[in-house]
Design an enzyme around this catalytic site. Structure first.
Site, PDB file in Angstrom:
ATOM      1  N   HIS A  72       9.280  19.897 -16.746  1.00  0.00           N
ATOM      2  CA  HIS A  72       8.894  20.570 -15.502  1.00  0.00           C
ATOM      3  C   HIS A  72       7.452  21.048 -15.593  1.00  0.00           C
ATOM      4  O   HIS A  72       7.089  21.755 -16.524  1.00  0.00           O
ATOM      5  CB  HIS A  72       9.806  21.776 -15.239  1.00  0.00           C
ATOM      6  CG  HIS A  72      11.112  21.401 -14.611  1.00  0.00           C
ATOM      7  ND1 HIS A  72      11.894  22.298 -13.916  1.00  0.00           N
ATOM      8  CD2 HIS A  72      11.762  20.221 -14.565  1.00  0.00           C
ATOM      9  CE1 HIS A  72      12.971  21.680 -13.470  1.00  0.00           C
ATOM     10  NE2 HIS A  72      12.928  20.421 -13.850  1.00  0.00           N
ATOM     11  N   TYR A 200      12.790  31.313  -8.593  1.00  0.00           N
ATOM     12  CA  TYR A 200      13.161  32.707  -8.876  1.00  0.00           C
ATOM     13  C   TYR A 200      12.897  33.498  -7.603  1.00  0.00           C
ATOM     14  O   TYR A 200      11.749  33.559  -7.155  1.00  0.00           O
ATOM     15  CB  TYR A 200      12.287  33.293  -9.990  1.00  0.00           C
ATOM     16  CG  TYR A 200      12.465  32.679 -11.362  1.00  0.00           C
ATOM     17  CD1 TYR A 200      11.856  31.475 -11.718  1.00  0.00           C
ATOM     18  CD2 TYR A 200      13.224  33.336 -12.332  1.00  0.00           C
ATOM     19  CE1 TYR A 200      12.004  30.940 -12.993  1.00  0.00           C
ATOM     20  CE2 TYR A 200      13.373  32.805 -13.615  1.00  0.00           C
ATOM     21  CZ  TYR A 200      12.760  31.611 -13.932  1.00  0.00           C
ATOM     22  OH  TYR A 200      12.905  31.092 -15.191  1.00  0.00           O
ATOM     23  N   PRO A 292      17.156  37.471 -19.323  1.00  0.00           N
ATOM     24  CA  PRO A 292      16.919  36.020 -19.211  1.00  0.00           C
ATOM     25  C   PRO A 292      15.820  35.619 -18.228  1.00  0.00           C
ATOM     26  O   PRO A 292      15.466  34.444 -18.146  1.00  0.00           O
ATOM     27  CB  PRO A 292      18.279  35.461 -18.763  1.00  0.00           C
ATOM     28  CG  PRO A 292      19.028  36.616 -18.221  1.00  0.00           C
ATOM     29  CD  PRO A 292      18.510  37.850 -18.869  1.00  0.00           C
ATOM     30  N   LYS A 296      13.245  33.270 -22.292  1.00  0.00           N
ATOM     31  CA  LYS A 296      12.603  33.385 -23.607  1.00  0.00           C
ATOM     32  C   LYS A 296      13.579  33.483 -24.789  1.00  0.00           C
ATOM     33  O   LYS A 296      13.172  33.306 -25.942  1.00  0.00           O
ATOM     34  CB  LYS A 296      11.696  34.629 -23.639  1.00  0.00           C
ATOM     35  CG  LYS A 296      10.449  34.484 -22.815  1.00  0.00           C
ATOM     36  CD  LYS A 296       9.404  33.648 -23.540  1.00  0.00           C
ATOM     37  CE  LYS A 296       8.359  33.080 -22.627  1.00  0.00           C
ATOM     38  NZ  LYS A 296       8.624  31.711 -22.157  1.00  0.00           N
ATOM     39  N   TYR A 384       5.039  31.896 -19.607  1.00  0.00           N
ATOM     40  CA  TYR A 384       6.260  31.124 -19.332  1.00  0.00           C
ATOM     41  C   TYR A 384       6.337  29.880 -20.218  1.00  0.00           C
ATOM     42  O   TYR A 384       7.389  29.534 -20.753  1.00  0.00           O
ATOM     43  CB  TYR A 384       6.292  30.724 -17.856  1.00  0.00           C
ATOM     44  CG  TYR A 384       7.660  30.250 -17.393  1.00  0.00           C
ATOM     45  CD1 TYR A 384       8.640  31.167 -17.043  1.00  0.00           C
ATOM     46  CD2 TYR A 384       7.955  28.885 -17.318  1.00  0.00           C
ATOM     47  CE1 TYR A 384       9.895  30.740 -16.627  1.00  0.00           C
ATOM     48  CE2 TYR A 384       9.211  28.456 -16.896  1.00  0.00           C
ATOM     49  CZ  TYR A 384      10.169  29.395 -16.548  1.00  0.00           C
ATOM     50  OH  TYR A 384      11.405  28.966 -16.141  1.00  0.00           O
TER      51      TYR A 384
HETATM   52  P1  RFL Z   1      23.651  32.953 -30.624  1.00  0.00           P
HETATM   53  O1  RFL Z   1      23.483  31.755 -29.757  1.00  0.00           O
HETATM   54  O2  RFL Z   1      24.357  34.132 -30.052  1.00  0.00           O
HETATM   55  O3  RFL Z   1      24.397  32.462 -31.942  1.00  0.00           O
HETATM   56  C1  RFL Z   1      24.910  33.375 -32.902  1.00  0.00           C
HETATM   57  C2  RFL Z   1      26.040  32.703 -33.619  1.00  0.00           C
HETATM   58  O4  RFL Z   1      26.553  33.603 -34.604  1.00  0.00           O
HETATM   59  C3  RFL Z   1      27.959  33.556 -34.564  1.00  0.00           C
HETATM   60  N1  RFL Z   1      28.523  34.811 -35.082  1.00  0.00           N
HETATM   61  C4  RFL Z   1      29.090  34.906 -36.291  1.00  0.00           C
HETATM   62  N2  RFL Z   1      29.247  34.019 -37.283  1.00  0.00           N
HETATM   63  C5  RFL Z   1      29.889  34.438 -38.399  1.00  0.00           C
HETATM   64  N3  RFL Z   1      30.384  35.701 -38.560  1.00  0.00           N
HETATM   65  C6  RFL Z   1      30.247  36.618 -37.577  1.00  0.00           C
HETATM   66  N4  RFL Z   1      30.777  37.845 -37.708  1.00  0.00           N
HETATM   67  C7  RFL Z   1      29.572  36.241 -36.394  1.00  0.00           C
HETATM   68  N5  RFL Z   1      29.253  36.879 -35.244  1.00  0.00           N
HETATM   69  C8  RFL Z   1      28.618  36.003 -34.462  1.00  0.00           C
HETATM   70  C9  RFL Z   1      28.294  33.327 -33.100  1.00  0.00           C
HETATM   71  O5  RFL Z   1      29.601  32.783 -32.932  1.00  0.00           O
HETATM   72  C10 RFL Z   1      27.193  32.348 -32.698  1.00  0.00           C
HETATM   73  O6  RFL Z   1      27.582  31.008 -32.876  1.00  0.00           O
HETATM   74  O7  RFL Z   1      22.259  33.505 -31.187  1.00  0.00           O
HETATM   75  P2  RFL Z   1      20.902  32.708 -31.579  1.00  0.00           P
HETATM   76  O8  RFL Z   1      21.226  31.526 -32.435  1.00  0.00           O
HETATM   77  O9  RFL Z   1      19.983  33.760 -32.051  1.00  0.00           O
HETATM   78  O10 RFL Z   1      20.387  32.097 -30.196  1.00  0.00           O
HETATM   79  C11 RFL Z   1      19.929  32.927 -29.163  1.00  0.00           C
HETATM   80  C12 RFL Z   1      20.225  32.290 -27.806  1.00  0.00           C
HETATM   81  O11 RFL Z   1      21.589  31.914 -27.758  1.00  0.00           O
HETATM   82  C13 RFL Z   1      19.910  33.243 -26.643  1.00  0.00           C
HETATM   83  O12 RFL Z   1      18.722  33.969 -26.895  1.00  0.00           O
HETATM   84  C14 RFL Z   1      19.726  32.485 -25.316  1.00  0.00           C
HETATM   85  O13 RFL Z   1      20.931  31.900 -24.897  1.00  0.00           O
HETATM   86  C15 RFL Z   1      19.217  33.428 -24.228  1.00  0.00           C
HETATM   87  N6  RFL Z   1      19.109  32.770 -22.918  1.00  0.00           N
HETATM   88  C16 RFL Z   1      18.033  31.965 -22.613  1.00  0.00           C
HETATM   89  N7  RFL Z   1      17.077  31.702 -23.537  1.00  0.00           N
HETATM   90  C17 RFL Z   1      16.041  30.842 -23.257  1.00  0.00           C
HETATM   91  O14 RFL Z   1      15.184  30.627 -24.132  1.00  0.00           O
HETATM   92  N8  RFL Z   1      15.923  30.201 -22.041  1.00  0.00           N
HETATM   93  C18 RFL Z   1      16.841  30.405 -21.057  1.00  0.00           C
HETATM   94  O15 RFL Z   1      16.737  29.771 -19.999  1.00  0.00           O
HETATM   95  C19 RFL Z   1      17.930  31.346 -21.299  1.00  0.00           C
HETATM   96  N9  RFL Z   1      18.862  31.576 -20.378  1.00  0.00           N
HETATM   97  C20 RFL Z   1      20.102  32.989 -21.950  1.00  0.00           C
HETATM   98  C21 RFL Z   1      19.944  32.374 -20.675  1.00  0.00           C
HETATM   99  C22 RFL Z   1      21.234  33.765 -22.227  1.00  0.00           C
HETATM  100  C23 RFL Z   1      22.194  33.956 -21.265  1.00  0.00           C
HETATM  101  N10 RFL Z   1      23.333  34.736 -21.626  1.00  0.00           N
HETATM  102  C24 RFL Z   1      24.662  34.362 -21.354  1.00  0.00           C
HETATM  103  C25 RFL Z   1      23.185  35.849 -22.526  1.00  0.00           C
HETATM  104  C26 RFL Z   1      20.898  32.575 -19.699  1.00  0.00           C
HETATM  105  C27 RFL Z   1      22.002  33.377 -19.977  1.00  0.00           C
HETATM  106  C28 RFL Z   1      22.993  33.592 -18.841  1.00  0.00           C
HETATM  107  C1  PHB Z   2      19.191  28.608 -16.886  1.00  0.00           C
HETATM  108  O1  PHB Z   2      19.049  27.472 -16.397  1.00  0.00           O
HETATM  109  O2  PHB Z   2      20.270  28.976 -17.384  1.00  0.00           O
HETATM  110  C2  PHB Z   2      18.063  29.563 -16.846  1.00  0.00           C
HETATM  111  C3  PHB Z   2      16.814  29.117 -16.451  1.00  0.00           C
HETATM  112  C4  PHB Z   2      15.748  29.999 -16.409  1.00  0.00           C
HETATM  113  C5  PHB Z   2      15.948  31.314 -16.756  1.00  0.00           C
HETATM  114  C6  PHB Z   2      17.184  31.763 -17.183  1.00  0.00           C
HETATM  115  C7  PHB Z   2      18.257  30.878 -17.224  1.00  0.00           C
HETATM  116  O3  PHB Z   2      14.906  32.175 -16.679  1.00  0.00           O
END
Ligand code: RFL
Ligand code: PHB
Length: 389
Positions: A72, A200, A292, A296, A384
């Site tokens: 994008h 957004y 989110p 990041k 971004y």
């Molecule tokens: P994770 O993905 O939470 O993985 C952690 C892992 O540790 C395990 N765990 C354990 N394992 C062993 N023993 C235990 N006691 C444990 N407790 C936990 C878990 O099962 C899991 O598998 O952390 P990590 O690897 O640091 O990754 C971080 C990302 O997942 C997170 O920052 C992103 O998803 C945030 N996020 C976004 N980030 C972006 O860069 N771009 C995006 O567009 C974006 N959109 C989002 C998001 C997060 C969202 N939610 C649901 C919080 C959109 C949403 C809606």
């Molecule tokens: C997503 O597609 O899940 C998404 C995209 C951009 C954001 C957060 C989440 O800033």
């Protein structure tokens, strides 16, 4: 069992780190609480910075991402009257990649066996010991027995709720936290996106986001109160609300369809300092959370892992004992800038219950300024697309 590095957590941070260390011949084991199906069922991030895609390429695991991901060149801020396009390619010379966290995770999990990266799934009750001594170790339960892994280093990649951060005594750490008075209700549906780029929207009724996973799969979000129940948002009501908040242009091109997934995520800013204690290093959501809005979270996990793998390789290969000590400072410098951007964009685009008419006019004036200023657009675009490592 004895290994050089044991990683807690097989999310993006743990998997990327494990692969980067294995690529340098460092013995690494991952212990993960959940099952592979559970991990792949989590719908999370969608937008990848160049830092993150570069790591996948460096590992030789970027082929599917380049084939199926969508580069994008820009995105939009909507203010109820118009779409303000932030032309990230023209302003920064770079682009972002739309490719789901689920898919990155799938690629990394699939490549683990052939690269000699053991992942112990469904490991219960992980507990960390002697992290500030020379010989840290952990235990976990599986198949009715307790197992022990001894290592040179433990890397806590176990997300916000994992045990690693809690193994660092409060007396040597500081936690900074901001809880927002709303969450995001997300819907995933097999319908084409309403715009070929992300939108957004700041609307009187609250924030909305139009995103996607592919040209046939859309991801939308709306801001909802923290205590909102999913049951009050049947699909029809959610699509109607999205059409209102995203504005007439997006609504005209919005295709509705049944929800494949619907969930509410709270918004939080959180930083834990330092990110290292003795021979325990934290990376990703275990050390910091961003709302989110700036996309990041996953990208910060990837940049942490870039610094951490570099420090561990220099420790093992370059006999550089200072490399590990420098990890926390390097990672946190980038983390705080991403925290700032995510907080600022969240404030700009959401309705806060405590906001009065003046605060609202400030948001409108901010968006007006952004619409008219290349300098303001450049500030947004360079954050971004991802600040340099
Ligand atoms: P994770 O993905 O939470 O993985 C952690 C892992 O540790 C395990 N765990 C354990 N394992 C062993 N023993 C235990 N006691 C444990 N407790 C936990 C878990 O099962 C899991 O598998 O952390 P990590 O690897 O640091 O990754 C971080 C990302 O997942 C997170 O920052 C992103 O998803 C945030 N996020 C976004 N980030 C972006 O860069 N771009 C995006 O567009 C974006 N959109 C989002 C998001 C997060 C969202 N939610 C649901 C919080 C959109 C949403 C809606
Ligand atoms: C997503 O597609 O899940 C998404 C995209 C951009 C954001 C957060 C989440 O800033």
């Amino acid at each position: 069992m004895k290994t050089q590095v044991v990683i807690v957590g097989a999310g993006p941070a743990g998997l990327l780190l494990g692969h980067l260390l294995r690529a340098e011949g460092i013995d690494t084991v991952i212990v993960e609480r959940a099952s592979p199906d559970h991990i792949l069922g989590r719908i999370r991030a969608g937008v990848l910075e160049r830092t993150t895609t570069d790591l996948m390429d460096r590992l030789g695991l970027g082929a599917r991402m380049h084939a199926e991901g969508l580069p994008h060149d820009g995105f939009h801020l909507a203010d109820g009257k118009r779409l303000i396009r932030i032309d990230i390619a023209a302003l920064t010379g770079r682009h972002v990649m739309v490719y789901g966290q689920t898919e990155i995770t799938r690629d990394l999990m699939a490549a683990a066996p052939e690269r000699g990266l053991p992942i112990i799934y469904e490991a219960a009750d992980v507990a960390l010991f002697d992290v500030d001594g020379d010989a840290p170790w952990l235990t976990y339960g599986k198949d009715g027995a307790t197992h022990r892994i001894d290592a040179d280093f433990i890397c806590g990649c176990d997300g916000y709720h994992g045990p690693s951060r809690r193994a660092i005594p409060a007396s040597v750490a500081t936690a900074y936290e901001k809880i927002y008075p709303f969450g995001w209700l997300g819907i995933l549906a097999d319908v084409p996106p309403c715009n070929h780029e992300l939108v957004y929207a700041n609307h009187e009724r609250g924030f909305a986001l139009a995103s996607m996973r592919s040209s046939t799969r859309s991801r939308y979000y709306i801001q909802v109160p923290l205590d909102e129940k999913l049951e009050v948002w049947p699909d029809d009501r959610l699509w109607n609300e999205l059409a209102i908040r995203l504005g007439p242009e997006a609504a005209a091109h919005m295709t509705r369809g049944p929800a494949l997934e619907k969930s509410i995520a709270p918004l939080r800013s959180f930083v834990f300092e330092p990110m290292r204690h003795g021979r325990l290093m934290l990376a990703g959501d275990s050390a910091h959370i961003v709302p989110p809005t700036g996309a990041k979270g996953l990208n910060l996990a990837a940049s942490d892992v870039h610094y951490l793998s570099d420090a561990l390789v220099r420790h093992y290969k370059g006999h550089d004992n200072d490399a590990i000590a420098g990890y926390s400072g390097k990672a946190l410098a980038r983390v705080w800038k991403a925290e700032r951007f995510s907080w600022q964009l969240t404030r700009l685009m959401h309705r806060f219950p405590e906001n009065d008419a003046f605060d609202r006019r400030m948001q409108v004036a901010d968006l007006d300024y952004i619409a008219s200023s290349v300098a303001a657009q450049t500030m947004i675009a360079e954050n971004y697309v991802g600040l340099p490592l």
